[in-house]
Enzyme design. Structure first.
Site, PDB file in Angstrom:
ATOM      1  N   GLY A 185       2.849 -38.877  -2.698  1.00 33.27           N
ATOM      2  CA  GLY A 185       1.672 -38.097  -2.685  1.00 33.27           C
ATOM      3  C   GLY A 185       2.188 -36.676  -3.203  1.00 33.27           C
ATOM      4  O   GLY A 185       1.576 -35.784  -3.414  1.00 33.27           O
ATOM      5  N   ASN A 234      -2.462 -49.169  -2.006  1.00 33.09           N
ATOM      6  CA  ASN A 234      -2.785 -48.661  -0.423  1.00 33.09           C
ATOM      7  C   ASN A 234      -3.986 -47.566  -0.813  1.00 33.09           C
ATOM      8  O   ASN A 234      -3.608 -46.487  -1.132  1.00 33.09           O
ATOM      9  CB  ASN A 234      -1.510 -48.146  -0.031  1.00 33.09           C
ATOM     10  CG  ASN A 234      -1.995 -47.445   1.342  1.00 33.09           C
ATOM     11  OD1 ASN A 234      -2.909 -47.785   1.802  1.00 33.09           O
ATOM     12  ND2 ASN A 234      -0.716 -46.922   1.827  1.00 33.09           N
ATOM     13  N   TRP A 235      -5.356 -47.853  -0.531  1.00 35.26           N
ATOM     14  CA  TRP A 235      -6.258 -46.878  -0.795  1.00 35.26           C
ATOM     15  C   TRP A 235      -6.239 -45.864   0.429  1.00 35.26           C
ATOM     16  O   TRP A 235      -7.022 -44.807   0.227  1.00 35.26           O
ATOM     17  CB  TRP A 235      -7.632 -47.803  -0.813  1.00 35.26           C
ATOM     18  CG  TRP A 235      -7.775 -48.018  -2.019  1.00 35.26           C
ATOM     19  CD1 TRP A 235      -6.831 -48.347  -3.284  1.00 35.26           C
ATOM     20  CD2 TRP A 235      -8.765 -48.570  -2.842  1.00 35.26           C
ATOM     21  NE1 TRP A 235      -7.671 -48.958  -4.258  1.00 35.26           N
ATOM     22  CE2 TRP A 235      -8.882 -49.097  -4.142  1.00 35.26           C
ATOM     23  CE3 TRP A 235     -10.438 -48.439  -2.359  1.00 35.26           C
ATOM     24  CZ2 TRP A 235      -9.912 -49.505  -4.756  1.00 35.26           C
ATOM     25  CZ3 TRP A 235     -11.382 -49.097  -3.071  1.00 35.26           C
ATOM     26  CH2 TRP A 235     -11.219 -49.412  -4.317  1.00 35.26           C
ATOM     27  N   LYS A 236      -5.286 -45.970   1.482  1.00 35.50           N
ATOM     28  CA  LYS A 236      -5.435 -45.093   2.575  1.00 35.50           C
ATOM     29  C   LYS A 236      -6.830 -44.732   3.140  1.00 35.50           C
ATOM     30  O   LYS A 236      -7.765 -45.659   2.890  1.00 35.50           O
ATOM     31  CB  LYS A 236      -4.727 -43.864   2.267  1.00 35.50           C
ATOM     32  CG  LYS A 236      -3.400 -44.178   1.736  1.00 35.50           C
ATOM     33  CD  LYS A 236      -2.255 -42.969   1.371  1.00 35.50           C
ATOM     34  CE  LYS A 236      -1.103 -43.389   0.828  1.00 35.50           C
ATOM     35  NZ  LYS A 236      -0.031 -42.201   0.717  1.00 35.50           N
ATOM     36  N   HIS A 274       4.102 -47.996   7.812  1.00 33.40           N
ATOM     37  CA  HIS A 274       3.625 -46.935   6.830  1.00 33.40           C
ATOM     38  C   HIS A 274       4.117 -45.530   7.455  1.00 33.40           C
ATOM     39  O   HIS A 274       3.904 -45.409   8.519  1.00 33.40           O
ATOM     40  CB  HIS A 274       2.246 -46.733   6.437  1.00 33.40           C
ATOM     41  CG  HIS A 274       2.110 -45.882   5.056  1.00 33.40           C
ATOM     42  ND1 HIS A 274       2.433 -44.613   5.194  1.00 33.40           N
ATOM     43  CD2 HIS A 274       2.154 -46.229   3.834  1.00 33.40           C
ATOM     44  CE1 HIS A 274       2.174 -43.911   3.922  1.00 33.40           C
ATOM     45  NE2 HIS A 274       2.293 -45.068   3.119  1.00 33.40           N
ATOM     46  N   GLU A 317       3.097 -42.696   7.274  1.00 34.35           N
ATOM     47  CA  GLU A 317       1.923 -41.797   7.675  1.00 34.35           C
ATOM     48  C   GLU A 317       1.506 -42.312   9.077  1.00 34.35           C
ATOM     49  O   GLU A 317       0.888 -41.441   9.978  1.00 34.35           O
ATOM     50  CB  GLU A 317       0.855 -41.935   6.942  1.00 34.35           C
ATOM     51  CG  GLU A 317       0.842 -40.902   5.578  1.00 34.35           C
ATOM     52  CD  GLU A 317       0.153 -41.713   4.168  1.00 34.35           C
ATOM     53  OE1 GLU A 317      -0.706 -42.284   4.420  1.00 34.35           O
ATOM     54  OE2 GLU A 317       0.824 -40.956   3.217  1.00 34.35           O
ATOM     55  N   GLY A 326      -0.337 -45.682  -3.917  1.00 31.41           N
ATOM     56  CA  GLY A 326      -1.419 -44.848  -3.182  1.00 31.41           C
ATOM     57  C   GLY A 326      -2.157 -44.322  -4.133  1.00 31.41           C
ATOM     58  O   GLY A 326      -3.204 -45.088  -4.590  1.00 31.41           O
ATOM     59  N   GLY A 327      -2.227 -43.066  -4.384  1.00 29.74           N
ATOM     60  CA  GLY A 327      -3.115 -42.256  -5.248  1.00 29.74           C
ATOM     61  C   GLY A 327      -3.396 -42.987  -6.579  1.00 29.74           C
ATOM     62  O   GLY A 327      -4.675 -42.913  -6.802  1.00 29.74           O
ATOM     63  N   GLU A 364       9.777 -46.644   0.683  1.00 32.10           N
ATOM     64  CA  GLU A 364       8.974 -45.205   0.492  1.00 32.10           C
ATOM     65  C   GLU A 364       9.411 -44.009   0.829  1.00 32.10           C
ATOM     66  O   GLU A 364       9.249 -43.810   2.153  1.00 32.10           O
ATOM     67  CB  GLU A 364       7.484 -45.427   0.774  1.00 32.10           C
ATOM     68  CG  GLU A 364       6.718 -46.720   0.531  1.00 32.10           C
ATOM     69  CD  GLU A 364       5.216 -46.382   0.613  1.00 32.10           C
ATOM     70  OE1 GLU A 364       4.650 -46.496  -0.371  1.00 32.10           O
ATOM     71  OE2 GLU A 364       4.779 -46.262   1.805  1.00 32.10           O
ATOM     72  N   SER A 410       4.820 -41.911  -5.420  1.00 30.88           N
ATOM     73  CA  SER A 410       4.451 -41.270  -6.692  1.00 30.88           C
ATOM     74  C   SER A 410       4.589 -42.251  -7.709  1.00 30.88           C
ATOM     75  O   SER A 410       4.912 -41.501  -8.887  1.00 30.88           O
ATOM     76  CB  SER A 410       5.192 -39.970  -6.562  1.00 30.88           C
ATOM     77  OG  SER A 410       4.842 -38.895  -5.617  1.00 30.88           O
TER      78      SER A 410
HETATM   79  P1  PGA Z   1       1.409 -42.363  -3.356  1.00 31.26           P
HETATM   80  O1  PGA Z   1       1.372 -43.189  -2.149  1.00 31.26           O
HETATM   81  O2  PGA Z   1       1.470 -43.499  -4.496  1.00 31.26           O
HETATM   82  O3  PGA Z   1       0.048 -41.474  -3.371  1.00 31.26           O
HETATM   83  O4  PGA Z   1       2.606 -41.490  -3.333  1.00 31.26           O
HETATM   84  C1  PGA Z   1       2.495 -44.297  -1.728  1.00 31.26           C
HETATM   85  C2  PGA Z   1       2.154 -44.898  -0.276  1.00 31.26           C
HETATM   86  O5  PGA Z   1       2.102 -43.999   0.426  1.00 31.26           O
HETATM   87  O6  PGA Z   1       2.004 -45.991  -0.159  1.00 31.26           O
END
Ligand code: PGA
Length: 248
Positions: free
Chosen positions: A169, A10-12, A93, A95, A229-230, A163, A208
């Site tokens: 993150g 997930n590149w956000k 998600h 967010e 994500g990251g 999640e 994470s």
């Molecule tokens: P993260 O994000 O791996 O950077 O913690 C995961 C996500 O929000 O899908």
């Protein structure tokens, strides 16, 4: 039932056209890991370019609107993602649930729209820190699953991503026992709702995930993959996660 591992990036809101080269490297490594399904969900601005540049890579959206078209400035529909050749979309998600006040009902409608348009769905759930500390994480997450899961779906086309919000993150990860307990509870809920089909739904862990912890997390029963994500933004960080999944 052993399900094929599914590792999704997930590149956000990260990535410019120059980063397509990174995705191409990721796809090349993924193609050597035949036992693992890999997908990347770049920002909407890169979906088309990534599909065109990297044949064979499964590319998805990070969200979709519940309607196919209409006066919804700034939104993208599942029909539009399908039109580009996308194979999947994330919905729900945290967010988006937090920043856009999306309810379980909203998320369910998005998931239904995605399925109706031929996309696979990654449906996200997860508790805030206060809920975890209060000891109610499982009840909270199961309520999200019950409220946002479509009434009917083909199990191969829907994955749940657990999640914990406080793990996204932050570098914090629940204990293996807590991950196992949550994924077992989600599995039981899926079986209650969908019968045997509940065994065929992949349950991903997200929050994470990195090259150091992926092997342990993906080795937990009922952890059928990872939403990353990251650590999905570069081949250097994402490849070890894909390879850890392939090694199981
Ligand atoms: P993260 O994000 O791996 O950077 O913690 C995961 C996500 O929000 O899908």
């Amino acid at each position: 039932m052993t399900l094929r591992k599914y590792v999704v990036g997930n590149w956000k809101m990260n990535g410019l056209r120059a980063d397509l080269a990174e995705a191409a490297t990721i796809a090349a490594i993924a193609s050597e890991c035949g036992a693992v399904d890999v997908a990347i969900c770049p920002p909407a601005t890169l979906v088309s370019a990534m599909i065109d540049a990297i044949p064979g890579l499964s590319v998805g959206g990070q969200d979709c609107h519940a309607a196919n078209s209409g006066a919804y400035t700034g939104s993208i529909s599942a029909a539009m993602l399908t039109d580009l050749g996308a194979k999947l979309t994330i919905v729900g998600h945290s967010e988006r649930r937090e920043a856009f006040d999306e309810s379980d009902t909203d998320v369910q409608a998005k998931a239904v729209a995605a399925l109706d348009n031929g996309l696979s769905v990654i449906l996200c759930v997860g508790e805030p820190r206060a809920v975890r500390e209060a000891g109610s994480a499982i009840d909270y997450v199961l309520a999200q699953v019950a409220g946002s899961l479509p009434a009917t779906f083909a199990p191969a086309r829907l994955a749940i991503a657990y999640e914990p919000i406080w793990a996204i993150g932050t570098g914090l990860v629940p204990t293996a026992a807590d991950v196992a307990a949550m994924h077992d509870a989600i599995r039981s809920a899926l079986i209650s709702q969908c019968g045997d089909n509940g065994n065929a739904v992949r349950i991903l862990y997200g929050g994470s995930v990195n090259g150091d912890n992926a092997g342990e997390l993906l080795g937990i029963a009922n952890v059928d993959g990872a939403l990353v994500g990251g650590a999905s933004l570069t081949a250097g960080k994402f490849a070890p996660i894909i390879q850890a999944a392939a090694a199981l």
